[in-house]
Design a protein around this motif. Structure first.
Motif, PDB file in Angstrom:
ATOM      1  N   TYR A 133     -16.711  -5.216  -2.983  1.00 52.36           N
ATOM      2  CA  TYR A 133     -15.516  -5.012  -3.802  1.00 52.36           C
ATOM      3  C   TYR A 133     -14.465  -4.211  -3.032  1.00 52.36           C
ATOM      4  N   ARG A 134     -14.879  -3.136  -2.397  1.00 53.75           N
ATOM      5  CA  ARG A 134     -13.912  -2.306  -1.672  1.00 53.75           C
ATOM      6  C   ARG A 134     -13.273  -3.069  -0.518  1.00 53.75           C
ATOM      7  N   THR A 135     -14.059  -3.910   0.153  1.00 52.92           N
ATOM      8  CA  THR A 135     -13.517  -4.703   1.267  1.00 52.92           C
ATOM      9  C   THR A 135     -12.465  -5.683   0.771  1.00 52.92           C
ATOM     10  N   PHE A 136     -12.783  -6.415  -0.298  1.00 56.36           N
ATOM     11  CA  PHE A 136     -11.816  -7.360  -0.866  1.00 56.36           C
ATOM     12  C   PHE A 136     -10.591  -6.624  -1.424  1.00 56.36           C
ATOM     13  N   SER A 137     -10.843  -5.538  -2.148  1.00 62.89           N
ATOM     14  CA  SER A 137      -9.758  -4.801  -2.782  1.00 62.89           C
ATOM     15  C   SER A 137      -8.784  -4.258  -1.729  1.00 62.89           C
ATOM     16  N   ALA A 138      -9.327  -3.791  -0.617  1.00 61.76           N
ATOM     17  CA  ALA A 138      -8.471  -3.288   0.457  1.00 61.76           C
ATOM     18  C   ALA A 138      -7.573  -4.397   1.003  1.00 61.76           C
ATOM     19  N   LEU A 139      -8.127  -5.587   1.162  1.00 60.13           N
ATOM     20  CA  LEU A 139      -7.330  -6.717   1.643  1.00 60.13           C
ATOM     21  C   LEU A 139      -6.204  -7.042   0.670  1.00 60.13           C
ATOM     22  N   VAL A 140      -6.511  -7.011  -0.626  1.00 62.65           N
ATOM     23  CA  VAL A 140      -5.477  -7.265  -1.634  1.00 62.65           C
ATOM     24  C   VAL A 140      -4.365  -6.233  -1.520  1.00 62.65           C
ATOM     25  N   ASP A 141      -4.734  -4.989  -1.229  1.00 64.15           N
ATOM     26  CA  ASP A 141      -3.760  -3.894  -1.160  1.00 64.15           C
ATOM     27  C   ASP A 141      -3.082  -3.805   0.212  1.00 64.15           C
ATOM     28  N   GLY A 142      -3.441  -4.727   1.117  1.00 64.10           N
ATOM     29  CA  GLY A 142      -2.816  -4.729   2.433  1.00 64.10           C
ATOM     30  C   GLY A 142      -3.425  -3.779   3.429  1.00 64.10           C
ATOM     31  N   ASP A 143      -4.657  -3.315   3.163  1.00 65.86           N
ATOM     32  CA  ASP A 143      -5.348  -2.396   4.068  1.00 65.86           C
ATOM     33  C   ASP A 143      -6.458  -3.137   4.822  1.00 65.86           C
TER      34      ASP A 143
END
Length: 218
Positions: A84-94
Motif C-alpha cells: 500500500y505504501r509503495t503504491f500510495s507513494a507513486l500516486v503522490d508523486g514520490d
C-alpha cells in the motif's frame, strides 16, 4: 444475530485487492479486514486464488495450528502495508521507501522460485505455480506477482487513490478519459454526491431563513 462474513470488494487486480483490505483507511477509524486466518482464506477464495476444496483444507490447518496461522496472517498484513505504501507513494508523486520495496522483493523472490512453465491442453504454454500441498503462506504469491506486474506493465499514471477524504483505497483508472475519481461510484461517489446535496440544501435553507428574517423586520 451474528454478523455476516465480509464480502471483499474486488477489482480483478490482486495487488490492489490485497492492498485494499483495510476499509476507510484514511479515516479516524479504519477497519481491518484481515483480522484472522479465516478472513485471509475468505479473501483468497473470493479473489479466485484458491477454490472451495483448498479453502476447506486451509481452514482445517488453521484450526489445528492457530498460533502458526496467526503468524502467517500477521506477516501478510505487514506485506500488505508495504504494498500500500509503495503504491500510495507513486500516486503522490514520490519514490516510496526502499525498505518497503525490499519487503515486497523478499516475498516475490520466494514466490518466483515456485513458478513453472507448463504445457497447455491443446497446445502452447502457460505459467503455473508448482504443485504443492496448500499453505497459508502461498496465498500471497499471486498477489505479490501482481504487484510486479502493476509496477512494470501498467501505466502508473493511471494508478490512483479514491477521492474520498476517509477512504484511501487504490485503483487503476481504466476509463478512456482518465478522469475517474472514486474507488466505486456506488459507495464513495454516492456518499460524496449525498454530502454535496446536503450542503446545498442547508445553504439554501439558510438563505431562505435570512431573507424571511429581513422581510419581517420593522
Amino acid at each position: 444475530m451474528a454478523d455476516r462474513p465480509w464480502k471483499f470488494h474486488l477489482s480483478g487486480c490482486l495487488a490492489l485487492d490485497l492492498a485494499n483490505t483495510v476499509s476507510w483507511r484514511a479515516s479516524a477509524t479504519p477497519i481491518e479486514r484481515l483480522a484472522s486466518a479465516e478472513d485471509y482464506i475468505r479473501w483468497a477464495r473470493q479473489s479466485g486464488v484458491i477454490g472451495d476444496r483448498e479453502a476447506r483444507e486451509l481452514a482445517q490447518q488453521a484450526r489445528r495450528k492457530p498460533a502458526e496461522a496467526a503468524g502467517v496472517v500477521a506477516r501478510v498484513r505487514t506485506l500488505r502495508e508495504a504494498i500500500y505504501r509503495t503504491f500510495s507513494a507513486l500516486v503522490d508523486g514520490d519514490d516510496g521507501d526502499e525498505d518497503d520495496l525490499a519487503a515486497i522483493n523478499a516475498v516475490l523472490s520466494e514466490s518466483m522460485r515456485q513458478l513453472r512453465l507448463t504445457r497447455r491442453a491443446g497446445g502452447g504454454f502457460v505459467t503455473a505455480w508448482e504443485e504443492r500441498p496448500p499453505s497459508l503462506a502461498r496465498l500471497a504469491w499471486p498477489a505479490v506477482k501482481s504487484v510486479s506486474d502493476v509496477l512494470t506493465s501498467s501505466p502508473l499514471g493511471r494508478l490512483k487513490k479514491c477521492g474520498s477524504d476517509t477512504c484511501g483505497w487504490l485503483f487503476l483508472d481504466t476509463t478512456r478519459s482518465g478522469t475517474r475519481r472514486w474507488c466505486d461510484m456506488r459507495v464513495c461517489g454516492n456518499r460524496a454526491k449525498a454530502r454535496r446535496y446536503y450542503r446545498r440544501q442547508r445553504r439554501d435553507s439558510q438563505r431562505r431563513s435570512r431573507r424571511s428574517s429581513s422581510a419581517h423586520r420593522p
